[in-house]
Write an enzyme that holds these catalytic residues in place. Structure first.
Site, PDB file in Angstrom:
ATOM      1  N   ASP A 114      -2.756   2.444  -6.255  1.00  0.00           N
ATOM      2  CA  ASP A 114      -1.779   2.694  -5.050  1.00  0.00           C
ATOM      3  C   ASP A 114      -1.844   1.297  -4.272  1.00  0.00           C
ATOM      4  OD1 ASP A 114      -4.043   3.123  -4.021  1.00  0.00           O
ATOM      5  OD2 ASP A 114      -3.632   4.506  -2.901  1.00  0.00           O
ATOM      6  N   GLU A 115      -2.405   0.375  -4.768  1.00  0.00           N
ATOM      7  CA  GLU A 115      -2.134  -0.885  -4.020  1.00  0.00           C
ATOM      8  C   GLU A 115      -1.903  -2.267  -4.801  1.00  0.00           C
ATOM      9  OE1 GLU A 115      -5.885  -2.160  -1.272  1.00  0.00           O
ATOM     10  OE2 GLU A 115      -6.420  -0.345  -2.254  1.00  0.00           O
ATOM     11  N   ASP A 131       0.885  -1.309  -0.077  1.00  0.00           N
ATOM     12  CA  ASP A 131       0.002  -0.055  -0.125  1.00  0.00           C
ATOM     13  C   ASP A 131       0.996   1.228   0.033  1.00  0.00           C
ATOM     14  OD1 ASP A 131      -1.943   1.783   0.277  1.00  0.00           O
ATOM     15  OD2 ASP A 131      -3.187   0.533   1.892  1.00  0.00           O
TER      16      ASP A 131
END
Lengths: 398, 367
Positions: A103-104, A9
Site C-alpha cells: 500500500d505504499e 500511501d
C-alpha cells in the site's frame, strides 16, 4: 533541476478495499485481521480507529473496544489485485514508480511539470484519478527527497496532501518531531534519550563526528542526516538489479525453529541452483516472513565477501530468521532470495585467500549437472525434513 | 581529595585518556577517568575493559584521595579553562574545578573509585624497546589495509610477527594486503605472532611523537606499550590470521614503473567519477603510458594518461581505486612499480628502488 518525489500511501488499505467491495460496510467500523483467538488486527477503517483500535493490536482487545465493528478475515489475493490497479494508475504519472509495500509507493516526479502542472496540481490529479477508478482514498506527500515525501504523506491523513517545498526541510523535520522521524525506532529514541536528546533541534546541535563516535558510524551518520532533513537514502537502492527468490506457504502455520530451518535449507539450495543455472552471482541474501496474522516483514544482509554456496545463503537466512522469531508467534510463509546479482560466475571483486565455499559451489554445480542427466540427488539433511510438505513457488524478478 | 596543577599539563593526559574510556553509555563507570593523588603525584587511569591507559604526573597534592569523573565532560571543561594554576577538589560526591584567580566554578558528579575496574598489570621483565620511528612506519604502511567487517574479526587488526632480524607487520581485508618487514638494530626475543586491534595502534601513534623509543611487551592475550610516563595496553584479537605467505605472488614478469605523484594526482581526478560502491577503475598499461579511467556512469566518465616505463604486452587491469591510492599515499620516493602476471591475478605494488614494504591487490573483474 529541482527533484520532486511523491510518496503515495493508500489509507487504511485493506479495510478500504473491503468497503469498496461491500458498499453496505461503508461508513461503518470495519476490522481486517486474523479472526481466531490469537489473531491480530492487520488493518481497520477510520471509523474503527475512532474507538481506539489500531493495526497490530490483538484481536480480542479490538473486540472489547469495538464490539459492533464488522470483522473480516484478510483476503490478501484481492488486496494484491487492487494494489496492482493503483500502481498502474501511478505508472501513468511517472516512469519511475517504486513500490515499497502493498500500500505504499514512491514516484519520481522530477521534470514532469510540463505534463501534469505544478507538483500540488499533479498530486490533486493523481488522487482524483485513483478515486474515480477505484473509489479508494490515498494520501500523497510531496518533497524534494523520498525521505521528506514519506513523512509528508503522513501529515493530514486520511485523504492528505502535503507538500514540503525545497528549502523548508529543516522547519518540516522540526515540526514532525523526533518520534515520528522516519527510521527512528524505539531503540534509537531511547539511545538518544540517554544522551538527553529528545527533540530534533537538540540532535542537530551535535556534530557528525560526535554522533558517530557515540552511536556508531552508520547510526551516527543517519542521525546527522535526518535531523537536517537530508535523505539518508533508505529506498534509493538500485531498482535495475535482478533477484532470484522463492517463497513457500505452509499448509499449517509453523512456529518450530527446526522445521523452519529445514525449509530454509531446501529453499536456499533452490535459489543457489537457479543462480548457478542462470550464471549469476548475488551479493545480498534476504528473507521474507509472513506471520499467521499476515503481518509481513523482510530482512536482508550483504556479507563482506562473495556468496558462493547454498550453505552461505542458508546460514545467513537462518540468522536473519532467528532474529525475528518470537516464541509462540507462528509463521505462514517464508521466502528466501538472492539480491543484487551480477551476470557472470565470478564476483566483481575477487578474494586473495582461498574460500572453502568456492569449492562447495563446484560441488553444487556437479549435483546440478547430474540432476540434469536424470539422477535424483538430494542433500541428506533435506531428506530428513519433518513437517508437512508445502507449496513452493519460485520467482525471478528483473 | 584535592590537588592543584597547571591546567595544560592535565589537559594533555586527559585528551589521551578519553580514547580509552567507553563512549557507548555515559552513565557507566567505564566512561569515567580515575584520578588518584598522593605525595605530589597524580595517577590517571582509563579503561573500557578492552584497552587501558595509565599515566603519572607531578601536581601539588593538597589532600590525598581518589575518585572518578565522566571523562568527556571533564575534557570539555579543561579545554575551555584558561591555562593557569587550577584547583581540583572532591567534596561529597561532587568534583569541583576552579582556576586559582578567576571566578569560574565547575562541579562534576563523581562515582567512587572502588567501583572502577582493575587495570591489567604489565609484566615487569618482558619489555623490549623499539624506535618510535620504526614502529610508526610499520603502522603507517599497514593499518589502512585492515577489514572493518566484524564477521571477519581476525582481520580487524594488524598481524605482528617476530622475524630473524626484526619484526614483520601484515594487514589485510581479504582483498588486498600490506606487509612491512623492518630490520631492527637491537635484537628482540622471539614471541608468538599476535593480532593487534587497529584502534590500539592509532592510539599509540597519537600518544607518541615519532622520536625516541617505545617499550613493548606481549603476553598471550595482551599487548602493553610504555612511552614516557604512560602505560597503555590492549586485549589482542583471538583468532587465526590467514596464511599470508601463500598469497604473495612470485615471479611477476610484467613490471611497470610510474611516478608516485603523477599516479596519485591522476587517481584523485579520475576517482571523482568512479561509481561509489564498487570503486572500480581501469588501468590500461601499454608501452606508451598508463591510462587510468572510470566506468561510464550516470554522471559521466573520466580518463587520464600518465607516462610509464613498461616493455610487456598491453594489459587491462581493473581494481578498487582506494586499494591503489591508500598505499601510494604513504609511499616514499619518486617512483613505484606495478608488478603483475595477468589481469585476474594478484598485483604487487612497491616503491622503486625497493624498500622493506609492499602491497598486494586482488584485481576486480574487467568486464
Amino acid at each position: 533541476m529541482e527533484t520532486v518525489f511523491f510518496h503515495v500511501d493508500m489509507d487504511a488499505f485493506f479495510a478500504s478495499v473491503e468497503q469498496m467491495d461491500h458498499p453496505e460496510h461503508r461508513g461503518k467500523p470495519l476490522i481486517v485481521g486474523g479472526l481466531g483467538n490469537r489473531g491480530v488486527v492487520s488493518a481497520c477503517s477510520y471509523e474503527a480507529r475512532a474507538f481506539g483500535v489500531h493495526s497490530a493490536m490483538p484481536m480480542f482487545q479490538a473486540r472489547k473496544l469495538c464490539p459492533q465493528a464488522i470483522y473480516v478475515q484478510g483476503r490478501m489475493h484481492r488486496y494484491h489485485e487492487v494494489s496492482k490497479t493503483i500502481l498502474s494508475i501511478l505508472a501513468t504519472f511517472s516512469p519511475a514508480v517504486q513500490q515499497i509495500s502493498i500500500d505504499e509507493a514512491f514516484l519520481d516526479m522530477t521534470g514532469t511539470e510540463r505534463l501534469f502542472g505544478k507538483p500540488r496540481v499533479a498530486a490533486q490529479l493523481l488522487k482524483q484519478k485513483v478515486r474515480e477508478e477505484t473509489s479508494l482514498v490515498i494520501s500523497v506527500g510531496i518533497g524534494p527527497s523520498r525521505f521528506i515525501a514519506k513523512m509528508a504523506s503522513d501529515y493530514g491523513k486520511p485523504d492528505g496532501l502535503c507538500r514540503v517545498a525545497p528549502g523548508k526541510e529543516l522547519a518540516f523535520v522540526d515540526v514532525v518531531g523526533l518520534k515520528k522521524l522516519w527510521g527512528l525506532g524505539e531503540s534509537s529514541l531511547s539511545a538518544l534519550a540517554r544522551h538527553h536528546i529528545t527533540n530534533v533541534a537538540q540532535l542537530r546541535e551535535y556534530g557528525k563526528e560526535y554522533l558517530q563516535r557515540t552511536f556508531g558510524v552508520a547510526a551516527g551518520e543517519y542521525f546527522y542526516q535526518v535531523c537536517r532533513g537530508i535523505d539518508p537514502g533508505i529506498y534509493s537502492g538500485d531498482s535495475k538489479s535482478h533477484s532470484i527468490s522463492t517463497e513457500c506457504t505452509f499448509p499449517v502455520d509453523i512456529a518450530d525453529q527446526d522445521i523452519l530451518h529445514q525449509y530454509l535449507l531446501r529453499m536456499s539450495h533452490e535459489v543457489m541452483f537457479r543462480s548457478i543455472e542462470e550464471k549469476v552471482m548475488g551479493k545480498t541474501v534476504g528473507i521474507k516472513i509472513r506471520y499467521a496474522d499476515f503481518t509481513t516483514t523482510s530482512a536482508q544482509e550483504t556479507p563482506d565477501k562473495p556468496i558462493y554456496s547454498a550453505e552461505e545463503i542458508y546460514q545467513t537466512a537462518c540468522r536473519l530468521l532467528d532474529q525475528r522469531l518470537t516464541t509462540g508467534r507462528s509463521i505462514r510463509l517464508i521466502g528466501v532470495g538472492l539480491y543484487q546479482t551480477r551476470i557472470g560466475e565470478a564476483p566483481l571483486q575477487e578474494e586473495l585467500f582461498e574460500d572453502n565455499f568456492k569449492r562447495k559451489r563446484e560441488l553444487e554445480k556437479a549435483v546440478l549437472s547430474l540432476r540434469a542427466k536424470g539422477r535424483n540427488l538430494e542433500k541428506a539433511s533435506i531428506l530428513q525434513q519433518r513437517g508437512p510438505s508445502a507449496e513452493i513457488d519460485g520467482s525471478t524478478h528483473s | 581529595m584535592k590537588f592543584a596543577c597547571q591546567k595544560n599539563i592535565l589537559l594533555k593526559e586527559i585528551m589521551l585518556a578519553l580514547d580509552f574510556t567507553s563512549q557507548k553509555n555515559t552513565l557507566s563507570i567505564v566512561s569515567n577517568v580515575l584520578l588518584e593523588t598522593s605525595s605530589n603525584k597524580l595517577i590517571i587511569k582509563a579503561t573500557d575493559q578492552k584497552i587501558g591507559f595509565m599515566t603519572e604526573l607531578d601536581v601539588e597534592t593538597i589532600e590525598p584521595g581518589t575518585t572518578t569523573v565522566f571523562c568527556e565532560k571533564f575534557l570539555g571543561i579543561l579545554r575551555t579553562l584558561p591555562d593557569e594554576n587550577t584547583i581540583f577538589e572532591e567534596i561529597g560526591d561532587k568534583f569541583f574545578i576552579y582556576p586559582d584567580k578567576k571566578s569560574i566554578n565547575f562541579e562534576l558528579r563523581t562515582i567512587p573509585s572502588d567501583k572502577y575496574p582493575k587495570l591489567e598489570e604489565a609484566p615487569k621483565e618482558s619489555f623490549f624497546s623499539i624506535a618510535q620511528q620504526d614502529i610508526f612506519d610499520m603502522i603507517d604502511q599497514t593499518i589502512f589495509a585492515i577489514s572493518d567487517d566484524e564477521t571477519r574479526y581476525f582481520m580487524n587488526g594488524v598481524f605482528l610477527e617476530h622475524s630473524p632480524q626484526g619484526l614483520t607487520m601484515v594487514a589485510t581485508d581479504g582483498r588486498r594486503l600490506s606487509l612491512i618487514n623492518r630490520q631492527l638494530e637491537e635484537s628482540i626475543s622471539a614471541f608468538e605472532p599476535v593480532i593487534i586491534p587497529a584502534k590500539f595502534l592509532s592510539l599509540l601513534k597519537k600518544a607518541g611523537s615519532g622520536e625516541g623509543t617505545i617499550f613493548l611487551a606481549i603476553t598471550d592475550s595482551i599487548i602493553f606499550a610504555r612511552l614516557n610516563h604512560q602505560l597503555m595496553y590492549s586485549n589482542l584479537i583471538k583468532g587465526q590470521f590467514p596464511n599470508y605467505r601463500r598469497v604473495i605472488p612470485a615471479n611477476q614478469t610484467n613490471i611497470c614503473k610510474v611516478s608516485i605523484t603523477e599516479m596519485n594526482e591522476a587517481l584523485k581526478r579520475v576517482s571523482l567519477l568512479v561509481e561509489n560502491k564498487a570503486k572500480r577503475i581501469y588501468l590500461d598499461i601499454e608501452a606508451g603510458g598508463v591510462t587510468i579511467s572510470s566506468e561510464e556512469s550516470d554522471f559521466g566518465q573520466a580518463k587520464e594518461i600518465i607516462p610509464c616505463d613498461y616493455l610487456g604486452d598491453s594489459c587491462r587491469l581493473a581494481m578498487n581505486y582506494s586499494y591503489l591510492s591508500s598505499p601510494l599515499r604513504v609511499m616514499d620516493g619518486e617512483f613505484f612499480l606495478i608488478c603483475f602476471t595477468e589481469s585476474n591475478r594478484a598485483v604487487t605494488v612497491k616503491p622503486d628502488p625497493e624498500k622493506d614494504y609492499f602491497h598486494i591487490i586482488m584485481p576486480m573483474q574487467v568486464d
